[in-house]
Scaffold this motif. Structure first.
Motif, PDB file in Angstrom:
ATOM      1  N   ILE A 493       8.171  -8.655  10.534  1.00 33.73           N
ATOM      2  CA  ILE A 493       7.408  -7.398  10.641  1.00 33.73           C
ATOM      3  C   ILE A 493       7.948  -6.523  11.765  1.00 33.73           C
ATOM      4  N   ASN A 494       8.018  -7.063  12.985  1.00 32.89           N
ATOM      5  CA  ASN A 494       8.435  -6.265  14.148  1.00 32.89           C
ATOM      6  C   ASN A 494       9.953  -6.229  14.232  1.00 32.89           C
ATOM      7  N   LEU A 495      10.528  -5.078  13.830  1.00 34.43           N
ATOM      8  CA  LEU A 495      11.973  -4.913  13.823  1.00 34.43           C
ATOM      9  C   LEU A 495      12.375  -3.691  14.639  1.00 34.43           C
ATOM     10  N   VAL A 496      13.671  -3.432  14.712  1.00 35.59           N
ATOM     11  CA  VAL A 496      14.187  -2.389  15.616  1.00 35.59           C
ATOM     12  C   VAL A 496      13.786  -0.997  15.166  1.00 35.59           C
ATOM     13  N   ASP A 499       9.528  -1.178  10.510  1.00 33.86           N
ATOM     14  CA  ASP A 499       8.888  -2.483  10.458  1.00 33.86           C
ATOM     15  C   ASP A 499       9.024  -3.061   9.053  1.00 33.86           C
ATOM     16  N   GLY A 500       8.657  -4.350   8.934  1.00 32.51           N
ATOM     17  CA  GLY A 500       8.817  -5.050   7.665  1.00 32.51           C
ATOM     18  C   GLY A 500       8.046  -4.429   6.526  1.00 32.51           C
ATOM     19  N   TYR A 501       6.873  -3.815   6.838  1.00 31.75           N
ATOM     20  CA  TYR A 501       6.080  -3.164   5.791  1.00 31.75           C
ATOM     21  C   TYR A 501       6.860  -2.006   5.165  1.00 31.75           C
ATOM     22  N   LEU A 531      -3.350  -7.968   4.313  1.00 30.84           N
ATOM     23  CA  LEU A 531      -3.629  -7.015   3.232  1.00 30.84           C
ATOM     24  C   LEU A 531      -2.579  -5.910   3.208  1.00 30.84           C
ATOM     25  N   LYS A 532      -2.184  -5.432   4.390  1.00 29.33           N
ATOM     26  CA  LYS A 532      -1.169  -4.377   4.467  1.00 29.33           C
ATOM     27  C   LYS A 532       0.159  -4.872   3.903  1.00 29.33           C
ATOM     28  N   GLY A 533       0.493  -6.150   4.186  1.00 30.64           N
ATOM     29  CA  GLY A 533       1.728  -6.706   3.665  1.00 30.64           C
ATOM     30  C   GLY A 533       1.720  -6.790   2.155  1.00 30.64           C
ATOM     31  N   LEU A 534       0.596  -7.253   1.587  1.00 25.18           N
ATOM     32  CA  LEU A 534       0.505  -7.362   0.134  1.00 25.18           C
ATOM     33  C   LEU A 534       0.522  -5.991  -0.524  1.00 25.18           C
ATOM     34  N   GLN A 535      -0.102  -4.993   0.144  1.00 28.65           N
ATOM     35  CA  GLN A 535      -0.112  -3.634  -0.405  1.00 28.65           C
ATOM     36  C   GLN A 535       1.279  -3.014  -0.389  1.00 28.65           C
ATOM     37  N   SER A 536       2.134  -3.455   0.521  1.00 26.19           N
ATOM     38  CA  SER A 536       3.498  -2.905   0.578  1.00 26.19           C
ATOM     39  C   SER A 536       4.403  -3.526  -0.475  1.00 26.19           C
ATOM     40  N   GLY A 537       3.868  -4.485  -1.260  1.00 33.34           N
ATOM     41  CA  GLY A 537       4.620  -5.021  -2.390  1.00 33.34           C
ATOM     42  C   GLY A 537       5.268  -6.364  -2.155  1.00 33.34           C
ATOM     43  N   VAL A 538       5.012  -7.010  -0.991  1.00 29.37           N
ATOM     44  CA  VAL A 538       5.655  -8.302  -0.734  1.00 29.37           C
ATOM     45  C   VAL A 538       5.075  -9.358  -1.670  1.00 29.37           C
TER      46      VAL A 538
END
Length: 691
Positions: A493-496, A499-501, A531-538
């Motif tokens: 998730i936390n990237l440069v 983010d992963g989302y 929930l945010k991760g699932l909503q982003s399509g993961v």
């Protein structure tokens, strides 16, 4: 003119023989009336109407307007008989006119005086109204102020009471906070014992001859490194507590600053070499000595260098320079080519728990605060400059005049207190000699998007036996995914940059990568983040710390589901409905691709490049996506569509086999018959007969 005519006649002695009559008898010097009285003129004519009527008549004639033939202008003839009377009347008229003019002048003076007095009255009235208004307002203000004063007195008393209550609550909160800090300080002390034990045993394992040269030593080094990092974070927490309570005592000793700096740099040279960072130390006088507390200054160096390596990209620069100044000071500069700090936030950098707006890295926020406090204990200063990258400049005084006797130790007591630690940034070699369980040709491709190099190394070491592992720190995640088109993606998730989302959402929206399963790895385990991760399509959401076996099973499960989906598409490729319950992006892609192929099935010049162009993807991306979804290459798929079309044409019985073969772009009827029999199990001739 009459006078001139008379004077001319007089010169020749004819003035008595000719009668002269003037026009427009004026009562002026040499005017008509005077000339009549003096006998020069026999008469003059006075036009009571003046020349006005004559001018009007002339204008009518000029404008060609109709006029009367005879136009009579009334006039008076002045001769010697009435000249004096007319003169007297005109004098009287002039006198009356003078009187009238005088009266008009007096009237104008009176009007000016009246206007002036009128303006004065208005001005006085205006001031009177203002004075009256001010008087009323003054009375109202006095009453209002009196009321507000009483109200403010009541509010002030309330504020005093509330302030007393706040002070009491603050004292209670301070005691509570003190108790919490004491608890965490005590807990931190409790942590140190097991961590020390872990590190001791790990160091023993590293030196054990039995595991040297094996893959196990790299994993042990990773345990040692992260245990060391945890120990340093706990020490920072304890240092922060000591700084808050002002319990630190400076123990300065005479130290060669160049040797000390070079010694600390040794801990970071492995990381610099691995990331191709130009890591240099410049100093003209390598024998210069300063009185410093080696333990505290070591922590300052480690904090500044850790931050420099954390925020400096690969192939960047980090430079330490030691410069002596004329004002009895030495400046130690730590300069990097990293992301820098926004100018409006520079003043907050040394505040505890501060985190810059452009900082996407995990950070406690107390390292720089502690560094500043340790430098201040040395009676020095630390400042930050940030334009291109960051530059921290430490200024220390030379000599010992600025130190108290209690702040110095004897040379014999000056033990090397620089921790023998493996830096957070040390490169741990992970070239493991694992035995390949799966052949390279059969391996699925896996893209790991993670900026923690240790976790990347760990995942790569553990998954390389079964998968072809590619990595990205997040800065080029989208581009790499489009280039590789992997079978599965693991993303933090936390990237440069993004983010992963955001990365997951972009990949799932893009037709070229929508079919790729994505597993999110994150330390955020709350409901909203999931929930945010699932909503982003993961496709799967795993929280850290995660089980490697669960991760492996998640990858296998997603790939198995992808195989089932591929089987469905392979066996139902010509019957996919828009309402299919399977992935919308894949369904849309296949439906669109089939429509384009069917429209061009009778075009012998239609190629894979043409299909890729119409779909808006490259030929390689089209090949990889079709292979991932259907399991066959795109050329075979186009041939299958053509053979399905051939079957329809054979059923219609309107064309012979050769015509159908050539119309669908097959090179010869024999090749067409072979391909048809391979797909349907019977020859075109038998198929045509059976239908």
């Amino acid at each position: 003119m009459a006078l001139s005519a008379w004077e001319t006649a007089k010169t020749v002695g004819l003035e008595k023989k000719i009668k002269f009559i003037g026009v427009d008898g004026l009562n002026t010097v040499n005017g008509g009336i005077e000339l009549v009285k003096s006998g020069v003129l026999d008469g003059t004519i006075l036009y009571p109407t003046g020349g006005n009527e004559a001018l009007k008549l002339a204008l009518k004639m000029y404008n060609k307007e109709p006029i009367a033939k005879n136009n009579i202008l009334n006039t008076i003839v002045i001769d010697k008989n009435n000249a004096e009377i007319i003169e007297n009347q005109m004098d009287k008229v002039d006198q009356q006119q003078a009187v009238i003019d005088s009266q008009q002048g007096a009237i104008k003076v009176q009007e000016r005086e009246y206007a002036s007095q009128n303006n004065l009255v208005r001005l006085l009235s205006f001031f009177l109204v203002i004075i009256l208004s001010l008087t009323i307002y003054s009375i109202y203000s006095t009453i209002s102020i009196s009321r507000k004063k009483k109200q403010l007195e009541r509010i002030n008393q309330t504020v005093i009471d509330q302030n007393n209550e706040i002070q009491e609550m603050a004292q209670i909160a301070q005691k509570s906070n003190e108790a919490k800090l004491n608890f965490f300080t005590g807990l931190s002390h409790e942590f140190k014992t097991p961590i020390t034990l872990i590190m001791s045993y790990v160091e023993s394992l590293i030196e054990n001859e039995k595991i040297k040269g094996t893959t196990l030593v790299d994993e042990v080094k990773l345990i040692h490194k992260n245990s060391n990092r945890l120990l340093r974070l706990i020490n920072q927490l304890l240092d922060f507590r000591k700084i808050e309570e002002q319990k630190f005592t400076l123990r300065a000793s005479n130290t060669k600053i160049y040797d000390f700096t070079n010694e600390v740099m040794t801990n970071f040279k492995g990381e610099a070499a691995r990331r191709n960072i130009d890591f240099q130390l410049t100093c003209k006088n390598k024998n210069h000595e300063l009185f410093i507390d080696r333990g505290l200054m070591d922590k300052v160096y480690f904090n500044l260098l850790s931050n420099a390596f954390k925020f400096t990209p690969d192939n960047g620069k980090i430079n330490i320079s030691i410069v002596e100044n004329q004002d009895n000071t030495v400046k130690i500069s730590f300069k990097d080519s990293g992301i820098g700090i926004p100018e409006n936030e520079l003043s907050n950098v040394f505040n505890p728990f501060f985190r810059a707006s452009n900082n996407n890295k995990n950070s406690s926020g107390i390292g720089l605060h502690l560094s500043k406090e340790f430098v201040l204990l040395h009676h020095g200063t630390i400042e930050l400059k940030s334009k291109q990258g960051s530059e921290f400049v430490i200024t220390l005084l030379k000599g010992i005049s600025h130190l108290q006797p209690s702040e110095m130790i004897n040379k014999g007591e000056n033990l090397d207190v620089t921790p023998n630690l493996i830096s957070d940034n040390l490169d741990i070699e992970t070239e493991l000699n694992d035995v390949n369980v799966v052949s390279e040709s059969e391996k699925h491709t896996l893209l790991v998007i993670e900026d923690n190099i240790d976790l990347v190394a760990f995942l790569k070491a553990k998954l390389s036996n079964e998968y072809v592992v590619h990595t990205s720190d997040g800065s080029d995640a989208i581009e790499k995914a489009m280039e590789i088109v992997p079978d599965i993606i693991i993303c933090d998730i936390n990237l440069v940059d993004k983010d992963g989302y955001e990365i997951s959402k972009e990949l799932k929206k893009d037709l070229r990568s929508s079919h790729i399963p994505i597993i999110i790895l994150t330390a955020q385990s709350d409901k909203e983040s999931t929930l945010k991760g699932l909503q982003s399509g993961v496709d799967q959401y795993l929280t850290k710390p995660f089980s490697l076996s669960i991760l492996k099973q998640s990858i296998s499960g997603l790939l198995f589901n992808r195989e089932k989906l591929r089987y469905y598409y392979t066996n139902n490729i010509y019957r996919i409905e828009p309402e299919s319950k399977f992935g919308n992006q894949e369904q849309s892609f296949i439906t669109k691709m089939n429509d384009i192929i069917k429209r061009n099935v009778e075009n012998p010049k239609f190629s894979v490049e043409d299909l890729a162009d119409k779909l808006g993807v490259s030929r390689v991306q089209l090949y990889r996506k079709v292979k991932a979804i259907i399991g066959i290459n795109i050329s075979d798929h186009i041939n299958n569509v053509k053979l399905e079309k051939a079957a329809e044409l054979l059923k219609s019985n309107n064309m012979n086999i050769s015509e159908i073969a050539y119309s669908l772009g097959f090179s010869s009827p024999n090749y067409f018959s072979t391909a048809f029999k391979n797909k349907f199990g019977i020859s075109p001739k038998e198929y045509k007969s059976s239908n």
